[in-house]
Scaffold this active site. Structure first.
Site, mmCIF file in Angstrom:
data_model
loop_
_atom_site.group_PDB
_atom_site.id
_atom_site.type_symbol
_atom_site.label_atom_id
_atom_site.label_comp_id
_atom_site.label_asym_id
_atom_site.label_seq_id
_atom_site.Cartn_x
_atom_site.Cartn_y
_atom_site.Cartn_z
ATOM 1 C CE LYS A 148 2.311 43.109 -27.705
ATOM 2 N NZ LYS A 148 2.592 41.829 -27.018
ATOM 3 N N GLY B 93 5.798 46.972 -18.148
ATOM 4 C CA GLY B 93 6.621 45.791 -18.420
ATOM 5 C C GLY B 93 8.004 45.982 -17.838
ATOM 6 C CB SER B 94 11.095 44.131 -18.463
ATOM 7 O OG SER B 94 11.140 44.248 -19.869
ATOM 8 C CB THR B 95 13.721 48.412 -16.418
ATOM 9 O OG1 THR B 95 12.889 48.729 -15.293
ATOM 10 C CG2 THR B 95 14.671 49.564 -16.656
ATOM 11 N N GLY C 188 11.179 48.793 -21.635
ATOM 12 C CA GLY C 188 10.811 50.212 -21.505
ATOM 13 C C GLY C 188 11.845 51.116 -22.163
ATOM 14 C CD GLU D 253 3.738 50.018 -13.002
ATOM 15 O OE1 GLU D 253 4.848 49.661 -12.545
ATOM 16 O OE2 GLU D 253 2.724 49.324 -12.953
ATOM 17 C CB CYS E 199 5.825 45.974 -11.240
ATOM 18 S SG CYS E 199 4.230 46.716 -10.944
ATOM 19 C CD GLU F 82 11.084 43.640 -11.745
ATOM 20 O OE1 GLU F 82 11.324 43.821 -12.951
ATOM 21 O OE2 GLU F 82 10.064 44.081 -11.179
HETATM 22 P P1 ADP Z 1 8.423 40.697 -19.152
HETATM 23 O O1 ADP Z 1 9.908 40.899 -19.132
HETATM 24 O O2 ADP Z 1 7.767 40.940 -17.875
HETATM 25 O O3 ADP Z 1 7.986 39.505 -19.934
HETATM 26 P P2 ADP Z 1 8.252 42.533 -21.215
HETATM 27 O O4 ADP Z 1 8.681 43.883 -20.846
HETATM 28 O O5 ADP Z 1 9.143 41.654 -22.013
HETATM 29 O O6 ADP Z 1 7.799 41.864 -19.909
HETATM 30 O O7 ADP Z 1 6.868 42.569 -21.969
HETATM 31 C C1 ADP Z 1 5.810 43.425 -21.632
HETATM 32 C C2 ADP Z 1 5.031 43.726 -22.894
HETATM 33 O O8 ADP Z 1 5.906 44.381 -23.816
HETATM 34 C C3 ADP Z 1 4.491 42.505 -23.617
HETATM 35 O O9 ADP Z 1 3.215 42.811 -24.153
HETATM 36 C C4 ADP Z 1 5.501 42.302 -24.727
HETATM 37 O O10 ADP Z 1 4.960 41.644 -25.849
HETATM 38 C C5 ADP Z 1 5.835 43.737 -25.079
HETATM 39 N N1 ADP Z 1 7.130 43.918 -25.758
HETATM 40 C C6 ADP Z 1 8.253 43.190 -25.664
HETATM 41 N N2 ADP Z 1 9.226 43.675 -26.457
HETATM 42 C C7 ADP Z 1 8.713 44.768 -27.076
HETATM 43 C C8 ADP Z 1 9.220 45.715 -28.010
HETATM 44 N N3 ADP Z 1 10.465 45.644 -28.476
HETATM 45 N N4 ADP Z 1 8.405 46.717 -28.412
HETATM 46 C C9 ADP Z 1 7.156 46.815 -27.933
HETATM 47 N N5 ADP Z 1 6.623 45.952 -27.065
HETATM 48 C C10 ADP Z 1 7.372 44.932 -26.630
#
Ligand code: ADP
Length: 499
Positions: free
Chosen positions: A195, A248-250, A253, A270, A304, A401
């Protein structure tokens, strides 16, 4: 200066993207989302929509997961010899290089990064990920063991693929991130549903085309573009997925950890960072300055492991901060398609507002804006490279961050390594750290004391497929890259035979 790519390739790509929405790749076929919905894709250098991509949702994720499950449970992939898997991976690496210009241009249009960065960091980095991990396909193995229980035993371990992997990736290095998850999963014998991030879905669609061309069996790799809260959440929730590998973001995560409890999926994460760069009084300052500048302004700070907290010994503090600030002031901002551009835009308007909000909060809390601090002129989402001085722990800009081109500079006065390490470690994150000193003992002592998954001494540098990457503390769970990275896509089984 001439463009480092063929203008006709760009023109063709633009026309093609404008005309045809990109589709999902499920079970070896390209198809629209079940709902027919689309996501508009925006060029961050201009703020203009230039393409559309299918907005996959739970129903599409379900089809993709079932395809990946069938490919995993059937003979087409699990029965494939490791060397045959490796050959397919090597073929995909060659195809990525052969299509490098189109992939890099797509990455630049979608994410904003300079074309040469897209070519080297994304395209070459992705090809190297596949080649490195292809080597592991034939080398993953268990061990023979010596149990102490009474009797005579033949005992050993097997490394088996974890199963169906849901890979969720962010928008900062879309192509290489996607391949960095797919490559070790394939080496281990897993199947994958990827995804991509909704902001930057386009290069993953080219990846799907190349996967089809390479000849992977149907269902081994499936790619579902869509939003995080819909497609991403459905993937994390799906009972037929065995593992989620997330970057992605904490904050997201943490949501993923909670959502994965339904079937107790394995989860590797990560996540974010607030990585310290420590420059000691005896450091080679002329090398440290450009490396520290690149470490925070490279990819507009949307990295990151960006070195976002700078700690400098007071004897060289002024020189270092002036040097980095001079580089910040001279960096040429612009579209990543221009050959002169050194720093592109941030990925979205939302991200630009977030970063500017942090800069303002720093100023409100008493930081000095040494250089930068503003949005740059023009339609795109540009923010000037920014150096904040007079910052201290407790300030939001030091604690959180920012994920933008913003450096917080702080000085240290004494040579007490414990005190310096305590400052560097005063963070919820622990992803990376850089140490600059000519004293070999200081360098290695600090490497031990700093609580971070990746430590660099006297050098910057990017991600290497051989080097484990991952975080202490709230920077994540598990490691990517290296042997540890590929082993994270396996289950360990012990087998005991009574002789
Ligand atoms: P950033 O804050 O750097 O935009 P995110 O952590 O929001 O990064 O997004 C990283 C990935 O996680 C993207 O592919 C986003 O679509 C996906 N994502 C965001 N929210 C969710 C969720 N609740 N469940 C699964 N994946 C998600």
């Amino acid at each position: 200066m001439n463009a480092p790519f063929s203008p006709s390739t760009l023109e063709q790509l633009r026309q093609d993207l404008a005309q045809t929405p990109r589709q999902l790749f499920i079970n070896g076929r390209f198809e629209a989302a079940a709902s027919g919905k689309l996501i508009d894709v925006v060029d961050p250098a201009t703020g203009q929509n230039f393409a559309q991509v299918a907005a996959g949702e739970a129903e599409d994720i379900d089809c993709a997961v079932r395809a990946a499950r069938a490919a995993f449970d059937g003979p087409a992939w699990s029965g494939t010899h490791p060397s045959a898997r490796a050959r397919l991976m090597l073929k995909l690496a060659d195809l990525i290089e052969a299509h490098g210009e189109r992939i890099a241009l797509t990455e630049t249009l979608d994410n904003g990064m300079p074309f040469m960065m897209a070519k080297f960091a994304a395209v070459m980095g992705a090809a190297e990920q596949l080649r490195y991990n292809a080597g592991w396909a034939t080398k993953l193995a268990g061990e023979t063991l010596n149990p102490s229980s009474p009797g005579e035993w033949h005992a050993y371990t097997l490394r088996e693929p974890v199963g169906v992997v849901g890979a969720i990736v962010p928008w900062n290095f879309p192509f290489v991130m996607a391949v960095s998850k797919i490559a070790p999963a394939l080496a281990a014998g897993c199947t994958v549903v990827l995804k991509p991030a909704e902001q930057t879905p386009l290069s993953a669609v080219i990846l799907a085309e190349l996967i089809a061309e390479a000849g992977f069996p149907e269902g081994v790799i499936n790619i579902v573009t869509g939003y995080g809260e819909t497609a991403g959440a459905a993937l994390v929730d799906h009972p037929l997925v065995d593992k989620i590998s997330f970057t992605g973001s904490t904050s997201v995560g943490k949501k993923i950890v909670c959502a994965a409890t339904g079937n107790l999926k394995r989860v590797t994460l990560e996540l974010g960072g607030k990585s310290p760069v420590m420059i000691f009084g005896d450091a080679d300052v002329e090398r440290a300055i450009p490396a520290a500048a690149m470490g925070i302004f490279g990819n507009a700070g949307q990295v990151c492991a960006a070195g976002s907290r700078l700690f400098v010994h007071e004897s060289v503090y002024d020189r270092v901060v002036e040097g980095i600030s001079a580089r910040a002031a001279s960096l040429r901002l612009g579209s990543g398609l221009l050959p002169t551009t050194e720093m592109g835009p941030l990925v979205s308007d939302e991200q630009r507002r977030r970063v500017l909000g942090y800069i303002n909060s720093g100023a409100d809390e008493g930081a000095n804006v040494q250089v930068g601090g503003q949005a740059a002129d023009g339609d795109g989402y540009f923010v000037q490279p920014t150096v904040l001085t007079g910052t201290a722990s407790g300030m939001k800009v030091v604690e959180e961050e920012i994920f933008g081109p913003v450096l917080c500079a702080m000085r240290f006065g004494d040579d007490d390594l414990e005190a310096i390490a305590a400052q560097a470690n005063a963070s919820q994150y622990g992803l990376a750290a850089s140490i600059w000193t000519r004293d070999i003992s200081t360098a290695h002592k600090m490497a031990r004391r700093v609580r971070a998954g990746t430590v660099r001494i006297n050098g910057g540098g990017g991600v290497d497929p051989a080097m484990p990457l991952g975080g202490f503390k709230q920077s994540g769970w598990g490691r990517e890259n290296g042997k540890a990275g590929v082993e994270n896509f396996t289950e360990l089984k012990s087998v005991t035979v009574a002789l």
